[in-house]
Design an enzyme around this catalytic site. Structure first.
Site, mmCIF file in Angstrom:
data_model
loop_
_atom_site.group_PDB
_atom_site.id
_atom_site.type_symbol
_atom_site.label_atom_id
_atom_site.label_comp_id
_atom_site.label_asym_id
_atom_site.label_seq_id
_atom_site.Cartn_x
_atom_site.Cartn_y
_atom_site.Cartn_z
ATOM 1 N N CYS A 253 0.937 -1.339 -0.087
ATOM 2 C CA CYS A 253 -0.140 0.060 -0.003
ATOM 3 C C CYS A 253 0.984 1.044 -0.043
ATOM 4 O O CYS A 253 1.895 1.330 0.652
ATOM 5 C CB CYS A 253 -0.850 -0.004 1.414
ATOM 6 N N CYS B 205 0.488 4.309 6.893
ATOM 7 C CA CYS B 205 0.019 4.259 8.198
ATOM 8 C C CYS B 205 0.704 3.486 9.266
ATOM 9 O O CYS B 205 1.154 2.347 9.053
ATOM 10 C CB CYS B 205 -1.459 3.297 8.182
ATOM 11 N N CYS C 143 0.097 -0.501 10.414
ATOM 12 C CA CYS C 143 -0.379 -1.412 9.453
ATOM 13 C C CYS C 143 0.699 -2.453 8.729
ATOM 14 O O CYS C 143 1.600 -1.732 8.260
ATOM 15 C CB CYS C 143 -1.126 -0.529 8.054
ATOM 16 N N CYS D 77 -16.966 -8.225 4.526
ATOM 17 C CA CYS D 77 -16.200 -7.066 4.434
ATOM 18 C C CYS D 77 -15.096 -7.263 3.590
ATOM 19 O O CYS D 77 -14.504 -8.115 4.058
ATOM 20 C CB CYS D 77 -15.939 -6.466 5.616
ATOM 21 N N CYS E 269 -19.725 -4.913 2.638
ATOM 22 C CA CYS E 269 -19.171 -3.520 3.008
ATOM 23 C C CYS E 269 -17.874 -3.569 2.348
ATOM 24 O O CYS E 269 -17.174 -4.838 1.967
ATOM 25 C CB CYS E 269 -18.838 -3.902 4.635
ATOM 26 N N CYS F 151 -19.306 3.182 7.998
ATOM 27 C CA CYS F 151 -18.569 2.620 9.092
ATOM 28 C C CYS F 151 -17.413 3.000 9.411
ATOM 29 O O CYS F 151 -16.482 3.034 8.518
ATOM 30 C CB CYS F 151 -18.457 0.963 8.641
ATOM 31 N N ARG G 25 -18.861 -1.787 17.294
ATOM 32 C CA ARG G 25 -18.257 -3.211 16.983
ATOM 33 C C ARG G 25 -16.819 -3.444 17.804
ATOM 34 O O ARG G 25 -16.087 -2.517 17.847
ATOM 35 C CB ARG G 25 -17.805 -3.097 15.429
HETATM 36 N N1 SAM Z 1 -6.885 0.582 3.427
HETATM 37 C C1 SAM Z 1 -8.075 0.969 3.859
HETATM 38 C C2 SAM Z 1 -8.042 2.207 4.904
HETATM 39 O O1 SAM Z 1 -7.128 2.711 5.220
HETATM 40 O O2 SAM Z 1 -9.235 2.786 5.095
HETATM 41 C C3 SAM Z 1 -8.739 -0.042 4.536
HETATM 42 C C4 SAM Z 1 -8.068 -1.179 5.260
HETATM 43 S S1 SAM Z 1 -7.476 -0.869 6.960
HETATM 44 C C5 SAM Z 1 -6.504 -2.379 7.240
HETATM 45 C C6 SAM Z 1 -8.908 -0.664 8.031
HETATM 46 C C7 SAM Z 1 -8.713 -0.348 9.309
HETATM 47 O O3 SAM Z 1 -8.143 -1.447 10.248
HETATM 48 C C8 SAM Z 1 -7.728 0.892 9.755
HETATM 49 O O4 SAM Z 1 -8.110 2.059 9.418
HETATM 50 C C9 SAM Z 1 -7.545 0.650 11.229
HETATM 51 O O5 SAM Z 1 -8.383 1.303 11.986
HETATM 52 C C10 SAM Z 1 -7.579 -0.967 11.308
HETATM 53 N N2 SAM Z 1 -6.215 -1.553 11.389
HETATM 54 C C11 SAM Z 1 -5.255 -1.804 10.590
HETATM 55 N N3 SAM Z 1 -4.276 -2.363 10.931
HETATM 56 C C12 SAM Z 1 -4.446 -2.427 12.387
HETATM 57 C C13 SAM Z 1 -3.640 -3.248 13.544
HETATM 58 N N4 SAM Z 1 -2.246 -3.679 13.123
HETATM 59 N N5 SAM Z 1 -4.364 -3.291 14.504
HETATM 60 C C14 SAM Z 1 -5.594 -2.854 14.715
HETATM 61 N N6 SAM Z 1 -6.443 -2.197 13.746
HETATM 62 C C15 SAM Z 1 -5.795 -2.253 12.695
HETATM 63 FE FE1 SF4 Z 2 -3.045 1.107 3.254
HETATM 64 FE FE2 SF4 Z 2 -3.075 -0.158 5.654
HETATM 65 FE FE3 SF4 Z 2 -3.191 2.504 5.773
HETATM 66 FE FE4 SF4 Z 2 -5.220 1.122 4.750
HETATM 67 S S1 SF4 Z 2 -4.499 0.943 6.915
HETATM 68 S S2 SF4 Z 2 -4.323 2.864 3.789
HETATM 69 S S3 SF4 Z 2 -4.069 -0.762 3.635
HETATM 70 S S4 SF4 Z 2 -1.460 1.212 4.976
#
Ligand code: SAM
Ligand code: SF4
Ligand code: DTB
Length: 346
Positions: free
Chosen positions: A60, A64, A67, A104, A135, A195, A270
């Site tokens: 990606c 973040c 992630c 989802c 979703c 959501c 949730r």
């Molecule tokens: N890429 C999309 C975005 O950023 O909106 C969707 C996928 S992202 C994995 C969706 C959500 O999962 C993130 O906004 C975050 O709140 C949660 N998330 C991601 N990695 C996580 C982690 N290691 N622990 C807990 N929540 C996580």
């Molecule tokens: Fe990409 Fe992960 Fe950030 Fe979603 S949360 S935008 S998958 S880096």
């Protein structure tokens, strides 16, 4: 004794000081209020159950800090290109057979490219045809993309604010809070359910958690669904590496869920990522605190979830039953009269 002026009736569009006051309540007072507010708005002992599938994994462009899927971090994750529609449908059928009501689908994109739209629209139509709610979480959307998703019948779009506006700058640099709010506005305008929630346990303060809930509760309309994730620490991500062994106590997650319930009484709240490894007693307290939704299935997107076998037993032990799926009906224009009607697609 709890201040009775903090009852659910004062919860609409709560101020920051109201949210702070809920956080400060003795825990048992907070839990009682939250469970009462849940029961005023939803049938008791009923939970909404969703299953996740990653339809495009890793690489990606966003950074973040929590992630596993960011191309900026070195984790053990194996990236995967878009999975075949047939494979996704097979997984959706399994999710339905095991009792899930919502499917989802998540893609590790900054935003979908227009060339990706036929793929995601086909997924929505096929999953909906199984009688499941749909979703998606695909990153940022334009107004036009949101409209296309709505026309295909998408029920929910997941796009989290994640934390406070201030702390957000410390967890991601490739986009800002207003980018997130813009996408949420496109989703709302298109008529798709929102959501939107966040992650706790990233090293933020309680003040940040208060600000997050304040933002969510004061959106033009609160999200229909609010996932509260507890950080799943992933080696190689900056936040997990910085935190080391430090963890936010589960009691603070329980408190955050209860305050989310009071701040947004009619939203689904949730228990999202972070359940794996919790005791049954801790999970029972999350439900007592007013959560009425969780992710079911052995995997989240890239990490393990609590197992379905264990969750089946937990739901039986707690006397919880699964809410029936109610996929959104797709608006159709009657070509003869020009009237707007609606068409169930399963
Ligand atoms: N890429 C999309 C975005 O950023 O909106 C969707 C996928 S992202 C994995 C969706 C959500 O999962 C993130 O906004 C975050 O709140 C949660 N998330 C991601 N990695 C996580 C982690 N290691 N622990 C807990 N929540 C996580
Ligand atoms: Fe990409 Fe992960 Fe950030 Fe979603 S949360 S935008 S998958 S880096
Ligand atoms: C949300 O708030 N949590 C889900 C869903 N929306 C997409 C994702 C959780 C991801 C947990 C870490 C992983 O499995 O990669």
């Amino acid at each position: 004794m709890a201040d009775l002026s903090l009852s659910s009736t004062s919860s609409h569009r709560p101020s920051k000081s109201q949210i702070q006051a809920w956080f400060d309540l003795p825990l048992m007072d907070l839990l009682m209020q939250a469970q009462n507010v849940l029961r005023e708005n939803f049938p008791a002992n009923t939970v909404q159950v969703s299953t996740l599938l990653s339809i495009k994994t890793g690489n990606c462009p966003e950074d973040c800090g929590y992630c596993s899927q960011s191309g900026h971090h070195s984790t053990d994750l194996q990236p995967e290109k878009k999975i075949a529609v047939a494979k996704a449908i097979e997984e959706a059928k399994k999710a339905k057979a095991s009792g899930s009501s919502r499917f989802c689908m998540g893609a590790a994109w900054k935003h979908p490219h227009d060339k990706d739209m036929p793929y995601v629209l086909e997924l929505i139509k096929e999953v909906k045809a199984l009688g499941l709610e749909t979703c998606m979480t695909l990153g940022m959307l334009t107004g036009n993309q949101a409209q296309l998703l709505a026309e295909a019948g998408l029920d929910y779009y997941n796009h989290n604010l994640d934390t406070s506006r201030d702390f957000y700058r410390q967890i991601v640099s490739t986009r800002n809070y207003d980018d997130r709010l813009n996408t949420l506005a496109h989703v709302r305008n298109a008529g798709i359910n929102i959501c939107a929630g966040g992650i706790i346990g990233m090293g933020e303060s309680r003040e940040d958690r208060i600000s997050l809930l304040h933002e969510l509760a004061n959106l033009p309309k609160p999200p229909e669904s609010i996932p509260i994730n507890m950080l799943v620490p992933i080696a190689g991500t900056p936040i997990a590496d910085k935190l080391g062994e430090t963890r936010l106590p589960v009691l603070e997650w329980i408190r955050t869920i209860a305050v989310a319930r009071l701040a947004c009484p009619t939203s689904y709240v949730r228990i999202a990522a972070g359940r794996d490894g919790l005791s049954d007693t801790e999970q029972a307290m999350l439900f007592m605190a007013g959560a009425n939704s969780f992710f079911y299935g052995d995997r989240l997107l890239t990490t393990d979830n609590a197992t379905t076998n264990h969750d089946d037993k937990l739901m039986a032990d707690l006397g919880l039953t699964v809410e029936k799926a109610e996929p959104r009906q797709i608006p159709v224009t009657n070509a003869v009269s020009g009237r707007i009607g609606s068409l169930a697609v399963y």
